[in-house]
Write a protein that holds these residues in place. Structure first.
Motif, mmCIF file in Angstrom:
data_model
loop_
_atom_site.group_PDB
_atom_site.id
_atom_site.type_symbol
_atom_site.label_atom_id
_atom_site.label_comp_id
_atom_site.label_asym_id
_atom_site.label_seq_id
_atom_site.Cartn_x
_atom_site.Cartn_y
_atom_site.Cartn_z
ATOM 1 N N GLY A 3 0.669 -1.363 0.188
ATOM 2 C CA GLY A 3 0.192 -0.397 -0.142
ATOM 3 C C GLY A 3 0.890 1.112 -0.310
ATOM 4 N N PHE A 4 0.437 2.319 -0.446
ATOM 5 C CA PHE A 4 0.805 3.487 -0.925
ATOM 6 C C PHE A 4 0.207 4.612 0.083
ATOM 7 C CE2 PHE A 4 4.306 2.714 -4.066
ATOM 8 C CZ PHE A 4 3.878 2.074 -4.732
ATOM 9 N N LEU A 5 1.012 4.951 1.028
ATOM 10 C CA LEU A 5 0.414 6.210 1.612
ATOM 11 C C LEU A 5 0.765 7.470 1.850
ATOM 12 C CD1 LEU A 5 0.998 4.323 5.159
ATOM 13 C CD2 LEU A 5 -1.209 3.220 3.772
ATOM 14 N N PHE A 339 -4.892 9.283 3.420
ATOM 15 C CA PHE A 339 -4.977 8.366 2.304
ATOM 16 C C PHE A 339 -4.139 6.679 2.551
ATOM 17 C CE2 PHE A 339 -7.714 11.565 1.984
ATOM 18 C CZ PHE A 339 -6.836 12.736 1.833
ATOM 19 N N VAL A 340 -4.973 6.181 1.679
ATOM 20 C CA VAL A 340 -4.002 4.758 1.659
ATOM 21 C C VAL A 340 -4.346 4.481 -0.173
ATOM 22 C CG1 VAL A 340 -3.840 2.741 2.406
ATOM 23 C CG2 VAL A 340 -4.633 4.164 3.661
ATOM 24 N N TYR A 341 -3.553 4.443 -0.623
ATOM 25 C CA TYR A 341 -3.091 4.066 -2.357
ATOM 26 C C TYR A 341 -3.061 2.587 -2.222
ATOM 27 C CZ TYR A 341 -4.209 8.841 -2.102
ATOM 28 O OH TYR A 341 -4.691 9.764 -2.512
ATOM 29 N N THR A 342 -3.179 1.641 -3.385
ATOM 30 C CA THR A 342 -2.638 -0.001 -4.255
ATOM 31 C C THR A 342 -2.359 0.506 -5.056
ATOM 32 O OG1 THR A 342 -3.104 -2.132 -4.994
ATOM 33 C CG2 THR A 342 -4.791 0.295 -5.050
ATOM 34 N N ASN A 395 -26.703 9.026 -10.314
ATOM 35 C CA ASN A 395 -26.130 9.860 -9.666
ATOM 36 C C ASN A 395 -25.121 8.536 -9.375
ATOM 37 O OD1 ASN A 395 -27.212 12.196 -10.158
ATOM 38 N ND2 ASN A 395 -28.901 11.419 -8.693
ATOM 39 N N ILE A 396 -23.179 9.192 -9.011
ATOM 40 C CA ILE A 396 -22.468 8.555 -8.925
ATOM 41 C C ILE A 396 -21.736 9.100 -8.114
ATOM 42 C CG2 ILE A 396 -19.776 8.156 -9.480
ATOM 43 C CD1 ILE A 396 -21.014 7.331 -12.766
ATOM 44 N N TYR A 397 -21.201 9.107 -7.075
ATOM 45 C CA TYR A 397 -20.849 9.531 -6.372
ATOM 46 C C TYR A 397 -19.462 9.060 -5.033
ATOM 47 C CZ TYR A 397 -25.931 10.672 -5.337
ATOM 48 O OH TYR A 397 -26.672 10.981 -5.191
ATOM 49 N N GLU A 398 -18.676 10.358 -4.749
ATOM 50 C CA GLU A 398 -17.709 9.477 -4.888
ATOM 51 C C GLU A 398 -17.311 8.798 -3.316
ATOM 52 O OE1 GLU A 398 -13.161 11.778 -2.960
ATOM 53 O OE2 GLU A 398 -15.051 12.498 -3.613
ATOM 54 N N GLY A 399 -16.796 8.037 -3.075
ATOM 55 C CA GLY A 399 -16.797 7.356 -1.817
ATOM 56 C C GLY A 399 -15.142 7.710 -0.610
ATOM 57 N N ARG A 400 -14.368 6.288 -0.397
ATOM 58 C CA ARG A 400 -13.368 6.902 0.136
ATOM 59 C C ARG A 400 -12.785 8.004 -0.416
ATOM 60 N NH1 ARG A 400 -9.997 2.641 3.439
ATOM 61 N NH2 ARG A 400 -12.111 1.918 4.533
ATOM 62 N N ALA A 401 -12.092 9.010 0.764
ATOM 63 C CA ALA A 401 -11.237 9.882 0.439
ATOM 64 C C ALA A 401 -9.226 9.119 0.048
ATOM 65 C CB ALA A 401 -11.589 10.611 1.168
ATOM 66 N N GLY A 402 -9.797 10.340 -0.795
ATOM 67 C CA GLY A 402 -8.172 10.034 -1.523
ATOM 68 C C GLY A 402 -7.611 10.457 -2.947
ATOM 69 N N GLY A 403 -9.035 10.993 -4.056
ATOM 70 C CA GLY A 403 -8.856 11.146 -5.070
ATOM 71 C C GLY A 403 -9.551 9.965 -6.126
ATOM 72 N N VAL A 404 -10.880 10.815 -7.131
ATOM 73 C CA VAL A 404 -11.633 9.483 -7.688
ATOM 74 C C VAL A 404 -10.577 8.722 -8.894
ATOM 75 C CG1 VAL A 404 -13.479 10.903 -7.418
ATOM 76 C CG2 VAL A 404 -12.337 11.780 -9.298
ATOM 77 N N ALA A 405 -9.828 10.142 -9.635
ATOM 78 C CA ALA A 405 -9.012 9.093 -10.492
ATOM 79 C C ALA A 405 -7.685 8.361 -9.880
ATOM 80 C CB ALA A 405 -7.931 10.707 -11.321
ATOM 81 N N LYS A 406 -7.829 8.784 -8.824
ATOM 82 C CA LYS A 406 -6.435 7.114 -8.428
ATOM 83 C C LYS A 406 -7.094 6.165 -7.413
ATOM 84 C CE LYS A 406 -4.266 11.898 -6.578
ATOM 85 N NZ LYS A 406 -5.109 12.837 -7.032
ATOM 86 N N ALA A 407 -5.643 4.951 -7.214
ATOM 87 C CA ALA A 407 -6.493 3.838 -6.722
ATOM 88 C C ALA A 407 -6.042 3.637 -5.146
ATOM 89 C CB ALA A 407 -5.299 2.587 -7.361
ATOM 90 N N VAL A 408 -7.443 4.411 -5.122
ATOM 91 C CA VAL A 408 -7.460 4.220 -3.299
ATOM 92 C C VAL A 408 -8.261 3.255 -3.084
ATOM 93 C CG1 VAL A 408 -9.220 4.932 -1.439
ATOM 94 C CG2 VAL A 408 -8.249 7.106 -3.881
#
Length: 515
Positions: A3-5, A339-342, A395-408
């Motif tokens: 994971g990338f933090l 934020f935690v990323y994969t 309607n589409i909603y952003e869920g977990r924080a970290g950026g909609v274009a990123k691998a959260v």
């Protein structure tokens, strides 16, 4: 799992700068996320035994956490007793769920609730609450999956604005609870005259009975003796969630809201800044783009990672309109600040929230705030588990924080959260068909997000299992790029009717990508 933090510390000073799509591999030490209310902030950091109950209804929302009590009259009877709560008046709430102490324990039994509507004072009939919810979780042996604050829980159920509640939890194999059983705790009150639903004449499990109530088989002969009742988990509590109201939108992040006690938090600034590569700072929504604009954006976001062929002919669907966390009113003080990323997004898992379909599209932001609060405050997660949510109107909603274009990194498909994303359609789709608008939204979202990472919606991919009830930890599993939750974990999710539509979603998403 790798994971990338990325820490949000210091983001306030650089709020106008877009963060890179690929996050840094090193994270600063995370601090505990403070609660939205003084009454809950201490409990959030007090460990698994802490329970939150607010001191009153608030625009920020509240959670009433009520311990369950035995419902049978004779507590000396062999076997575990049913638990629950007799009818009572409570502060207003709109979403319910049951939690318990050990997140590894399973609730083998039936959970039913009835509520009193605020507007009419009428009591509902008994409604089932989905008990199998451990499959929506962080992967085993991960930092979030091993957090000491975690609790076991049912799925949340949206009941609408209510101020009265009655609950029964019957262990598997136990006798149904007779109407009126149990002693009302001090301070409770019966339902108003004429407001009660008609008493149930059939046991909760639907077993036929004779005139004296004796269980029978379908052919009229006495039924076989039931198996021994399974014990219920310890520490059962009913969570009554008031999702509150969306906070007023400020033109400038960092400024104090009217009536607020303090300026906008650094967490709120960070939650908006991670989308600065696709939207204006503090935007309530990310606007849709056409195909040409989306392809140009792809080159900006991931141009250095694309091959020459991908640059010449990118397969990506036009970016859909997405309501941001700020748009649906997320209180960023509740979640963990980092934020935690994969590494990438190779697959999308489709879910249903199992919250029932009794919501209007205007209520969808409230439903999401309720799920968010339930995931974080009641269950102990770092944030809402899903990466995106979709309502019945598309309607589409952003869920977990970290950026909609990123691998959260989400907490949606136990064992397969790494290198994937989770999309939850609001509602329950075991017997109810999903709307065409919702299916179209799933296709549009996957066409765009999977396209950012070069994935073909009609294709197959391999993911490494983090451990679950279908695949052992470490097994390399071949899956559809767009899969249902049940493909990675033995579960009913996303409901049979939604699962049946995934083939159509794959074809439509591929067409949106130009394939």
């Amino acid at each position: 799992m790798r994971g990338f933090l990325a820490s949000s510390i210091g983001v306030t000073c650089a709020a106008a700068l877009a963060l890179p799509l690929t996050p840094p591999a090193v994270a600063a030490t995370a601090r505990p996320a403070p609660g939205a209310e003084a009454a809950t902030s201490a409990a959030l950091s007090a460990g698994p035994s802490a329970r939150r109950e607010s001191t009153g209804q608030s625009t920020a929302g509240s959670t009433q956490s009520l311990p369950l009590v035995p419902l049978t009259r004779d507590l000396a009877v062999d076997g575990p007793a049913a638990q629950g709560l007799t009818r009572r008046t409570v502060r207003p709430f709109s979403l319910v769920g049951v939690v318990w102490d050990d997140p590894a324990a399973e609730l083998h039994g039936r959970v039913q609730i009835r509520t009193r509507e605020v507007a009419t004072g009428v009591w509902s009939g008994w409604q089932d609450v989905e008990t199998h919810n451990a499959d929506h979780a962080a992967d085993p042996d991960t930092e979030e999956g091993a957090d000491g604050r975690l609790r076991g829980a049912t799925a949340p159920l949206w009941v609408g604005a209510s101020n009265g509640v009655e609950l029964r939890v019957v262990p598997e194999g136990a006798e149904p609870v007779p109407e009126g059983t149990g002693t009302a705790p001090k301070g409770t009150e019966p339902a108003p005259a004429g407001a009660d639903p008609a008493p149930d004449k059939t046991p909760a499990d639907g077993t036929p009975t004779t005139a004296d109530g004796t269980a029978t088989a379908t052919d009229g002969t006495p039924a076989a003796a039931p198996a021994a009742a399974a014990p219920l988990p310890t520490g059962l509590r009913l969570e009554l969630v008031d999702p509150g109201e969306a906070a007023p939108q400020d033109e400038t992040l960092g400024a104090a809201r009217p009536g607020a006690l303090q300026p906008e938090t650094a967490d709120a600034v960070a939650g908006s800044t991670v989308n600065a590569d696709v939207a204006a700072l503090s935007a309530a929504e990310i606007p849709a783009l056409g195909r040409a604009e989306t392809e140009r954006e792809l080159l900006t976001l991931r141009g250095s990672e694309l091959t020459a062929a991908q640059k010449a002919k990118p397969y990506i669907g036009p970016r859909p309109r997405i309501v941001t966390r700020r748009g649906w009113g997320a209180n960023e003080r509740w979640r963990e600040s980092r934020f935690v990323y994969t590494s990438k997004v190779k697959a999308a898992f489709v879910h249903h929230t199992a919250t029932g379909g009794k919501y209007t599209c205007a209520q969808a932001p409230s439903v999401i705030r309720g799920i968010y609060r339930y995931h974080v405050v009641s269950m102990g997660w770092r944030d809402i588990g899903y990466n995106f949510l979709v309502d019945k109107c598309g309607n589409i909603y952003e869920g977990r924080a970290g950026g909609v274009a990123k691998a959260v990194l989400g907490a949606h498909t136990r064992g397969f959260n790494t290198n994937s994303m989770g999309i939850a359609v609001l509602g329950s789709y075991g017997s109810t068909k999903p709307s065409k608008s919702a299916l179209k939204a799933v296709a549009r979202l996957t066409a765009w997000k999977l396209g950012l990472y070069g994935a073909n919606p009609r294709g197959k991919t391999y993911l490494t299992s983090g451990g679950g009830n279908l695949y052992r930890k470490g097994k390399n599993v071949r899956l559809n790029v767009i899969s249902g939750h049940r493909d990675g974990f033995s579960t009913e999710c996303p409901g049979l009717q939604l699962y049946r539509k995934l083939g159509s979603a794959r074809s439509t998403a591929a067409r949106y990508q130009g394939r």
